[in-house]
Design a protein around this motif. Structure first.
Motif, PDB file in Angstrom:
ATOM      1  N   SER A 113       0.822  -1.201   0.000  1.00  0.00           N
ATOM      2  CA  SER A 113       0.000   0.000   0.000  1.00  0.00           C
ATOM      3  C   SER A 113       0.866   1.266   0.000  1.00  0.00           C
ATOM      4  CB  SER A 113      -0.922  -0.003   1.226  1.00  0.00           C
ATOM      5  OG  SER A 113      -1.709   1.164   1.271  1.00  0.00           O
ATOM      6  N   TYR A 160       2.405   1.744  -3.454  1.00  0.00           N
ATOM      7  CA  TYR A 160       1.353   2.181  -4.372  1.00  0.00           C
ATOM      8  C   TYR A 160       1.036   3.669  -4.177  1.00  0.00           C
ATOM      9  CZ  TYR A 160      -3.571   3.013  -5.538  1.00  0.00           C
ATOM     10  OH  TYR A 160      -4.752   3.563  -5.963  1.00  0.00           O
ATOM     11  N   SER A 194       1.735   6.768  -6.792  1.00  0.00           N
ATOM     12  CA  SER A 194       0.594   7.570  -7.225  1.00  0.00           C
ATOM     13  C   SER A 194       0.821   9.046  -6.964  1.00  0.00           C
ATOM     14  CB  SER A 194      -0.676   7.098  -6.513  1.00  0.00           C
ATOM     15  OG  SER A 194      -0.986   5.767  -6.852  1.00  0.00           O
ATOM     16  N   ILE A 200      -1.125  -6.966  -7.867  1.00  0.00           N
ATOM     17  CA  ILE A 200      -0.126  -5.896  -7.914  1.00  0.00           C
ATOM     18  C   ILE A 200       0.235  -5.518  -9.351  1.00  0.00           C
ATOM     19  CG2 ILE A 200       2.226  -5.253  -7.283  1.00  0.00           C
ATOM     20  CD1 ILE A 200       1.893  -6.897  -4.751  1.00  0.00           C
ATOM     21  N   GLY A 231      -2.526  -3.628 -10.832  1.00  0.00           N
ATOM     22  CA  GLY A 231      -2.600  -2.276 -10.281  1.00  0.00           C
ATOM     23  C   GLY A 231      -1.619  -1.323 -10.943  1.00  0.00           C
ATOM     24  N   VAL A 232      -0.407  -1.821 -11.239  1.00  0.00           N
ATOM     25  CA  VAL A 232       0.593  -0.980 -11.902  1.00  0.00           C
ATOM     26  C   VAL A 232       0.128  -0.610 -13.309  1.00  0.00           C
ATOM     27  CG1 VAL A 232       2.955  -0.912 -12.785  1.00  0.00           C
ATOM     28  CG2 VAL A 232       2.497  -1.901 -10.535  1.00  0.00           C
TER      29      VAL A 232
END
Length: 342
Positions: free
Chosen positions: A164, A167, A171, A239, A242-243
């Protein structure tokens, strides 16, 4: 049933005490009768929902706003829908909705939005890692007119904290949105849903896209608790996805409305390289008296790729126009459908 849960970190800034009132909150049928709609995606959460509703009733009773809870059963296989039907008879603020197959959180939030009557929407998971007692505190800045969107940042120990943190760090660097936690509970004005693309898992970037559209964002600390029952739906395989989603969102925000800006520039650059290379090849022929085959190959490659990129940009412009028109049409259709339902 006991409403006691032990937080993993009980020292929380600004956390109000738990309310003990048990009175139901009546929700009239008028679309203007609800201030806040809590959208709860639920996949196999039959064990958590009874306690969630008990805690929500106590939280709403101590608030001056009018609430409803829309739980979207997202293709559950554990009796979640049966439990929701039973709970709906007990709690007047509960409105269950059902997906017969799993469609994901983003689609569940869209379905909840279409059934919501409130001017403020709240995304809240059903697993009780976040307590319903914090909902009034999350929506208060919006109801007071101080923000368009409020996100919580996690307080306490939790699994996958490293993932998290990475990430959120990526971001912040990529989107320049200065909040500590993009992937947490959040409240937002319902008009924000109009600017969000309907894409799987893009709910994680709701804050980023809202900020890009000029909506103001605030954040508050929210305590995180251990799951009451069930297991996490998040796996390590999410993961890489998500990328890729992060890169897709970045492209959407930078070039989604003007794709020619990217592909046209690339095409023009390649054309320029091909032109310069052609001049060099001509001068080479004049002064050296011989050709150089690699230069010819480079010219051909640059001209072909430049043409492809430029044509792709022109096609992208036409697609962007169609997307904008379809998004507006979808918004109008969804609004008309919601009005007919109420």
């Amino acid at each position: 049933m006991s409403a006691r849960l032990s937080p993993q970190n009980s020292q929380v800034e600004g956390r109000p005490g738990q309310q003990s009132s048990r009175s139901h909150v009546p929700i009239p049928d008028s679309i203007d009768a609800v201030d806040v709609s809590v959208l709860v995606p639920a996949k196999d959460e039959a064990e958590n929902l009874p306690l969630f509703m008990e805690l929500a009733e106590a939280a709403f009773a101590g608030s001056g706003a009018r609430y409803e809870v829309i739980v979207v059963d997202d293709g559950s296989e554990d009796g979640t829908w049966r439990v929701l039907q039973e709970l709906a008879d007990r709690y007047s603020f509960l409105r269950p909705v059902r997906h017969r197959t799993r469609r994901g959180i983003a689609d569940a939030l869209r379905t909840g939005y279409l059934h919501a009557r409130g001017g403020v929407l709240v995304f809240y998971p059903a697993d009780l890692q976040y307590r319903p007692e914090d909902i009034p505190r999350i929506v208060d800045p919006i109801l007071q007119g101080n923000a368009d969107m409020v996100t919580g940042y996690k307080v306490g120990q939790y699994e996958k904290a490293l993932v998290s943190n990475i990430y959120n760090w990526l971001s912040r660097r990529l989107f320049n949105v200065r909040v500590r936690d993009l992937n947490s509970v959040k409240a937002y004005r319902r008009e924000i849903m109009d600017v969000l693309p309907l894409r799987p898992d893009w709910h994680r970037y709701m804050i980023v896209m809202a900020a890009a559209e000029g909506f103001t964002v605030a954040e508050i600390p929210v305590p995180l608790y251990a799951r009451h029952a069930g297991r996490s739906k998040f796996g390590i395989s999410r993961i890489p996805v998500g990328v890729l989603d992060m890169l897709s969102v970045w492209f959407e925000l930078r070039f989604g409305k003007k794709p020619l800006l990217l592909f046209g520039m690339l095409g023009a650059l390649l054309f320029l390289i091909g032109l310069v290379t052609g001049v060099v090849a001509i001068l080479w022929r004049i002064f050296a008296g011989a050709g150089f085959r690699p230069l010819i190959n480079l010219i051909e490659t640059c001209l072909i790729l430049g043409s492809v990129f430029f044509a792709t940009g022109l096609l992208g412009e036409q697609i962007a126009v169609q997307r904008a028109e379809l998004r507006e049409l979808r918004r109008q259709v969804e609004t008309m459908r919601a009005r007919r339902e109420f």
